[in-house]
Motif scaffolding. Structure first.
Motif, mmCIF file in Angstrom:
data_model
loop_
_atom_site.group_PDB
_atom_site.id
_atom_site.type_symbol
_atom_site.label_atom_id
_atom_site.label_comp_id
_atom_site.label_asym_id
_atom_site.label_seq_id
_atom_site.Cartn_x
_atom_site.Cartn_y
_atom_site.Cartn_z
ATOM 1 N N LEU A 381 -74.376 3.988 -1.196
ATOM 2 C CA LEU A 381 -74.499 2.605 -1.633
ATOM 3 C C LEU A 381 -74.604 2.519 -3.161
ATOM 4 C CD1 LEU A 381 -74.824 -0.386 -1.097
ATOM 5 C CD2 LEU A 381 -77.264 -0.002 -0.701
ATOM 6 N N THR A 382 -75.356 3.415 -3.755
ATOM 7 C CA THR A 382 -75.459 3.436 -5.224
ATOM 8 C C THR A 382 -74.092 3.659 -5.853
ATOM 9 O OG1 THR A 382 -77.712 4.309 -5.060
ATOM 10 C CG2 THR A 382 -76.586 4.551 -7.178
ATOM 11 N N LEU A 383 -73.306 4.549 -5.275
ATOM 12 C CA LEU A 383 -71.956 4.808 -5.765
ATOM 13 C C LEU A 383 -71.081 3.567 -5.627
ATOM 14 C CD1 LEU A 383 -69.807 6.768 -6.837
ATOM 15 C CD2 LEU A 383 -69.404 7.488 -4.471
ATOM 16 N N LEU A 384 -71.193 2.842 -4.522
ATOM 17 C CA LEU A 384 -70.388 1.637 -4.313
ATOM 18 C C LEU A 384 -70.750 0.550 -5.315
ATOM 19 C CD1 LEU A 384 -70.240 1.281 -0.419
ATOM 20 C CD2 LEU A 384 -68.498 2.142 -1.967
ATOM 21 N N LEU A 385 -72.037 0.413 -5.638
ATOM 22 C CA LEU A 385 -72.447 -0.571 -6.641
ATOM 23 C C LEU A 385 -71.862 -0.232 -8.005
ATOM 24 C CD1 LEU A 385 -76.190 -1.093 -5.616
ATOM 25 C CD2 LEU A 385 -74.324 -2.736 -5.357
ATOM 26 N N ALA A 386 -71.849 1.044 -8.337
ATOM 27 C CA ALA A 386 -71.265 1.465 -9.611
ATOM 28 C C ALA A 386 -69.759 1.196 -9.637
ATOM 29 C CB ALA A 386 -71.554 2.943 -9.855
ATOM 30 N N SER A 388 -68.198 -1.133 -7.939
ATOM 31 C CA SER A 388 -68.016 -2.579 -8.026
ATOM 32 C C SER A 388 -68.192 -3.060 -9.456
ATOM 33 C CB SER A 388 -69.016 -3.286 -7.105
ATOM 34 O OG SER A 388 -68.932 -4.687 -7.254
ATOM 35 N N ALA A 389 -69.153 -2.486 -10.186
ATOM 36 C CA ALA A 389 -69.361 -2.867 -11.589
ATOM 37 C C ALA A 389 -68.147 -2.524 -12.440
ATOM 38 C CB ALA A 389 -70.615 -2.184 -12.129
ATOM 39 N N GLU A 390 -67.405 -1.493 -12.066
ATOM 40 C CA GLU A 390 -66.205 -1.084 -12.796
ATOM 41 C C GLU A 390 -64.964 -1.833 -12.341
ATOM 42 O OE1 GLU A 390 -65.948 3.070 -12.180
ATOM 43 O OE2 GLU A 390 -67.751 3.563 -13.338
ATOM 44 N N GLY A 391 -65.124 -2.713 -11.357
ATOM 45 C CA GLY A 391 -63.991 -3.499 -10.874
ATOM 46 C C GLY A 391 -63.210 -2.837 -9.763
ATOM 47 N N LYS A 392 -63.698 -1.726 -9.249
ATOM 48 C CA LYS A 392 -63.005 -1.046 -8.156
ATOM 49 C C LYS A 392 -63.359 -1.718 -6.837
ATOM 50 C CE LYS A 392 -63.039 3.441 -10.529
ATOM 51 N NZ LYS A 392 -63.486 4.856 -10.449
ATOM 52 N N VAL A 393 -62.386 -1.792 -5.948
ATOM 53 C CA VAL A 393 -62.578 -2.423 -4.644
ATOM 54 C C VAL A 393 -62.428 -1.360 -3.562
ATOM 55 C CG1 VAL A 393 -61.784 -4.189 -3.033
ATOM 56 C CG2 VAL A 393 -61.700 -4.620 -5.497
ATOM 57 N N LEU A 412 -71.072 -2.804 5.662
ATOM 58 C CA LEU A 412 -71.384 -3.378 4.347
ATOM 59 C C LEU A 412 -70.170 -3.346 3.432
ATOM 60 C CD1 LEU A 412 -74.608 -2.845 2.305
ATOM 61 C CD2 LEU A 412 -72.412 -2.421 1.208
ATOM 62 N N SER A 413 -69.909 -4.509 2.776
ATOM 63 C CA SER A 413 -68.871 -4.615 1.747
ATOM 64 C C SER A 413 -69.485 -5.238 0.502
ATOM 65 C CB SER A 413 -67.704 -5.477 2.237
ATOM 66 O OG SER A 413 -67.119 -4.913 3.404
ATOM 67 N N ILE A 414 -68.926 -4.918 -0.672
ATOM 68 C CA ILE A 414 -69.480 -5.383 -1.943
ATOM 69 C C ILE A 414 -68.383 -6.082 -2.745
ATOM 70 C CG2 ILE A 414 -70.612 -4.703 -4.095
ATOM 71 C CD1 ILE A 414 -71.732 -2.300 -2.694
ATOM 72 N N THR A 415 -68.724 -7.229 -3.328
ATOM 73 C CA THR A 415 -67.829 -7.927 -4.252
ATOM 74 C C THR A 415 -68.588 -8.222 -5.540
ATOM 75 O OG1 THR A 415 -68.438 -10.075 -3.288
ATOM 76 C CG2 THR A 415 -66.477 -8.988 -2.421
ATOM 77 N N ARG A 416 -67.845 -8.369 -6.625
ATOM 78 C CA ARG A 416 -68.441 -8.645 -7.930
ATOM 79 C C ARG A 416 -68.910 -10.104 -7.991
ATOM 80 N NH1 ARG A 416 -66.746 -5.814 -12.593
ATOM 81 N NH2 ARG A 416 -66.364 -7.810 -13.622
ATOM 82 N N GLY A 426 -73.747 -9.619 -11.431
ATOM 83 C CA GLY A 426 -74.407 -9.038 -10.266
ATOM 84 C C GLY A 426 -73.380 -8.676 -9.202
ATOM 85 N N HIS A 427 -73.876 -8.541 -7.977
ATOM 86 C CA HIS A 427 -73.018 -8.164 -6.854
ATOM 87 C C HIS A 427 -73.391 -9.005 -5.642
ATOM 88 C CE1 HIS A 427 -71.876 -4.518 -9.110
ATOM 89 N NE2 HIS A 427 -73.174 -4.422 -9.393
ATOM 90 N N ILE A 428 -72.402 -9.237 -4.792
ATOM 91 C CA ILE A 428 -72.629 -9.917 -3.515
ATOM 92 C C ILE A 428 -72.377 -8.902 -2.410
ATOM 93 C CG2 ILE A 428 -71.983 -11.807 -1.993
ATOM 94 C CD1 ILE A 428 -70.992 -13.322 -4.397
ATOM 95 N N LEU A 429 -73.363 -8.720 -1.536
ATOM 96 C CA LEU A 429 -73.251 -7.787 -0.426
ATOM 97 C C LEU A 429 -73.016 -8.588 0.853
ATOM 98 C CD1 LEU A 429 -74.660 -6.081 -2.637
ATOM 99 C CD2 LEU A 429 -75.909 -4.925 -0.813
#
Length: 828
Positions: A381-386, A388-393, A412-416, A426-429
């Motif tokens: 999850l920490t890797l996915l947040l990072a 997402s911050a870089e714009g990767k989907v 779980l999916s993450i969007t910017r 931030g992020h939306i989970l």
């Protein structure tokens, strides 16, 4: 003045000539006239006079020359001023010709100034821009003066405004002095000011807010159109009538001590909200800002106020609030979990679904989202947040579990989450609850397992029960030849007892896989427990107390009584084994239960509804938590090795589930276990209709099983058919035999005597049992029928409940069971 000086000099010269003429000349006359004495010395006197006159004439001419010089200098100065004046100047003769014009006049009156100006002052009707210059000319000629403004076409067609003035000249008579001044810029400024003034007035009149001014008595001095519209009265009516500010103030009313103020008595501020009353009596809320000028005591006070109608604002506020409420409801009540986290991963907000996944009722705001996730998922999850911050989907969602709610799982999916500036805020989970999906997978796995066992049980049940029927049946036939005390009798009983154990094992397999044939009836569980109580006391022994508590007005249920008794006995035996070392209390309680919301236990979900609850509780050793979710699986050991078959609880689960009920278990190690059976409550109307069946019990074997009548036995297994025919013949019946359905129809058609009863196997080649009976009942609608089978398909079990006059005897059966069932049906 110039002409006067010339005449005076001529007169003096003539006088000097008279004085100097002749011997007598005019001198004597001069003396007489002047009263001077006349002297004879004429020459001397004449010389003196000539000198005096000459001196006078010289002085006079000298003065005249000086005066003429000054006059000419002044005329030159005036002429220069006339020519260099920025205003156009022109002198017009009485005939309309311009005697003189300066350069400014020629510049302002373009083209041919004389002709154009003459046309302007003589045209009737006025020519281009004349605007009354002809009348002005007549006024000036009459000795008056006047002014007019005209518009001419300037250079490049641009309008040119001129101010023209006409003045009468005293000399020469009838001449007019014209003055022309360019006022184009002045007119433009005036027009701009007028437009701005109009715009200002229009702005005040049609502004989105109201304006009013009142004097010290509260009388209106100004009201803009917007406020007048709000009040439902025209501006003119408000200003010209006797309206006062207090006439439009509703609610708590205006302060009579401050008639210029719209606020209620005691209000000290200059800003506030008031309730205004319209002319039609309706009211609306308004915000008013009040400003005072002057002195109220001196009568010079003026109250200038800005009014803002809050109706639209409040409507918008309510609309916005409603929109926010809808969004919040969509967010809060959405089925998908949503969490908003900041750049550090701390939870800013989360909806109910997310909170439920994390653990119902927990405060999640401010906590790190990684702390809410199970430890094994945190690194990913920490890797996915990072990322997402870089714009990767990430295309594939992450399957996670929760730290405080181990039973829940989610995808779980993450969007910017971007701010107003487009930057990351931030992020939306998004979390899709996969708990039920996992449970369904487990249910499917369990169903496949049960289906496999069911297929195995169904596959062996038919042949196995046929073999057991033959074994048990022929044991009964052989036992008729020996007495109970003989060794052979005991040996045969051992064979029969083990055959019965094998038959019971097959029944348990069928019960677990829910493949057995049930014969449900509407029953009262209180009656069943009353009949079982003696048997149960013998089963549990003397060191265990049996406590049966019946609920009043207990509802009815529709169940197979024999199978329900088997369920209760299995649970009681398990409870006894859990308390056999130190004893205890076995409690059986019944009650009516209403379930409001679905209840989930393991992979089962009990829907809302009315149920009859049977609770069997013990005070034994209890069940370990890790075993609770497996106790209903077949062959799962809950006792020591060799103490059971491993099918007791699975049989309970299968029978209750096939009946449409649910089984739940609660246990605390060392304190005991409680099994709760929930059976759907049967409605009273149907129960009344089936009440007679409820009292009908399976008859116990009687001593006299003999009978008379003709029985057709249809069985494709020769040993079973042989046993059945011999057993019934021994009891006095005439038996006709058929190996299959076709043979049975032939026997019925060829038989000269009436057939009283048909006993048929269910599963047979060509025509199975149900097909055979349908064909028989077309000819004999009231034919009595007993089906015998060790395994029946779902379709047959359903038709068995619908068809009247159909009885069923499960294989394996003994001689007494067969004879007793036949005698029971023959008596109907």
């Amino acid at each position: 003045m110039l002409w006067f000086l010339v005449v005076l000099a001529a007169a003096m010269g003539a006088l000097a000539l008279l004085l100097l003429s002749g011997p007598q000349g005019p001198l004597p006359w001069f003396g007489m006239l002047s009263g001077l004495p006349f002297h004879a010395d004429v020459d001397a006197t004449r010389q003196k006079l000539v000198g005096a006159v000459a001196s006078g004439i010289f002085l006079l001419l000298l003065g005249s020359a000086y005066s003429l010089h000054r006059t000419l200098r002044n005329m030159h100065f005036l002429w220069g001023a006339f020519e260099s004046d920025s205003c156009g100047r022109a002198v017009m003769a009485p005939d309309g010709t311009l005697v003189h014009r300066n350069a400014a006049f020629s510049r302002l009156i373009l083209g041919e100034p004389e002709r154009r100006f003459a046309k302007l002052t003589t045209s009737s009707p006025p020519a281009e821009g004349a605007g009354g210059l002809g009348l002005l000319r007549e006024i000036a000629r009459a000795g008056g003066d006047g002014h007019a403004q005209i518009c001419l076409s300037g250079p490049s067609g641009v309008p040119q405004w001129l101010k023209v003035s006409g003045f009468a000249l005293g000399y020469p008579h009838g001449h007019v002095l014209w003055s022309v001044e360019d006022i184009t810029e002045q007119r433009r400024v005036q027009q701009t000011l007028a437009e701005e003034r109009t715009m200002l007035v229009d702005f005040l009149e049609n502004a989105s807010i109201g304006f009013f001014s009142a004097d010290s008595s509260g009388a209106f001095e100004y009201v803009n159109g917007t406020l007048a519209t709000w009040l439902g009265v025209s501006r003119e009516e408000i200003l010209l009538s006797q309206y006062r500010l207090a006439d439009f103030v509703a609610g708590r009313g205006a302060d009579p001590q401050k008639p210029w103020s719209p606020f209620f008595p005691g209000f000290e501020g200059a800003h506030g909200e008031v309730t205004l009353r319209r002319a039609d009596g309706s009211e609306f809320q308004a915000a008013i800002a009040l400003a005072l000028t002057g002195n109220p005591d001196g009568g010079t006070l003026q109250a200038r106020s800005i009014v803002r109608d809050l109706t639209t604002e409040r409507d918008l506020r309510e609309t916005l609030h409603a929109s926010e409420q809808r969004f919040r409801q969509l967010f809060e009540e959405g089925p998908t979990g949503i969490a908003i986290v900041d750049l550090k991963g701390a939870v800013i907000d989360g909806n109910r679904a997310f909170r439920d996944m994390c653990g119902r009722g927990r405060n999640i705001v401010g906590r790190s989202v990684t702390d809410l996730i199970a430890p094994e998922n945190r690194e990913v999850l920490t890797l996915l947040l990072a990322e997402s911050a870089e714009g990767k989907v990430r295309q594939n969602p992450l399957e996670v579990r929760f730290a405080d709610n181990a039973e829940s799982s989610a995808s779980l999916s993450i969007t910017r989450l971007e701010g107003a500036d487009g930057g990351l805020s931030g992020h939306i989970l998004h979390l899709f609850d996969t708990t039920q999906h996992r449970r369904l997978e487990a249910q499917f796995t369990q169903s496949q397992k049960m289906q496999a066992v069911g297929q195995l049980a169904g596959g062996i049940a038919h042949d196995f029960n046929n073999l057991l029927t033959v074994m048990i049946g022929f044991c009964d036939l052989i036992l008729q030849r020996y007495r109970p005390g003989e060794q052979t009798f005991a040996d045969i009983m051992q064979i029969k007892q083990n055959a019965n154990r094998a038959a019971n094992l097959v029944r348990q397999l069928l019960a677990f896989s829910r493949q057995q044939t049930l014969q449900p009836k509407v029953l009262n569980i209180t009656d069943i427990l009353a009949e079982l109580s003696n048997l149960l006391r013998r089963l549990i022994g003397v060191n265990i107390k049996l406590d049966v508590i019946h609920s009043r007005d207990l509802g009815l249920v529709r169940v197979d009584q024999v199978q329900l008794e088997q369920v209760i006995i299995n649970l009681v035996v398990n409870a006894r084994d859990a308390m056999k070392e130190r004893g205890g209390t076995l409690s059986i309680r019944t009650s009516n239960v209403h379930v409001e919301t679905p209840v989930r236990r393991g992979t089962d979900v009990m829907p809302p509804g009315d149920y009859v609850k049977v609770e069997i509780a013990d005070t034994g050793t209890g069940i370990a938590p890790e075993h609770l979710e497996h106790i209903f699986e077949p062959f799962f050991p809950t006792k020591e090795v060799g103490a059971g078959t491993g099918l007791g609880l699975s049989t309970v689960y299968g029978i209750v589930t096939q009946t449409g009920g649910f089984v739940q278990v609660d246990s605390v190690v060392g304190r005991g276990a409680t099994f709760s059976i929930f059976l759907p409550r049967h409605d009273d109307e149907t129960a009344t209709r089936e009440a007679p069946k409820r009292a009908t019990r399976v008859p116990r074997p009687v001593q006299d099983l003999s009978g008379v009548g003709t029985v057709l036995l249809v069985e494709d297994e020769d040993p079973v058919r042989l046993f059945g025919s011999r057993a019934l013949r021994n009891k006095g019946y005439k038996v006709l035999e058929a190996k299959n359905g076709d043979a049975a129809l032939a026997v019925i058609n060829d038989s000269p005597e009436k057939i009283d009863l048909v006993i048929s196997d269910v599963v047979m080649p060509h025509h199975d049992g149900p097909t055979l009976i349908r064909a028989v009942r077309e000819r004999y609608p009231h034919m009595k029928v007993i089906f015998i089978s060790g395994y029946a398909e779902d379709q047959f079990r359903e038709s068995l409940e619908r068809e009247p006059g159909i009885h069923f005897l499960a294989k394996p059966f003994s001689l007494d069971q067969l004879a007793g069932k036949v005698k029971e049906v023959m008596k109907e």
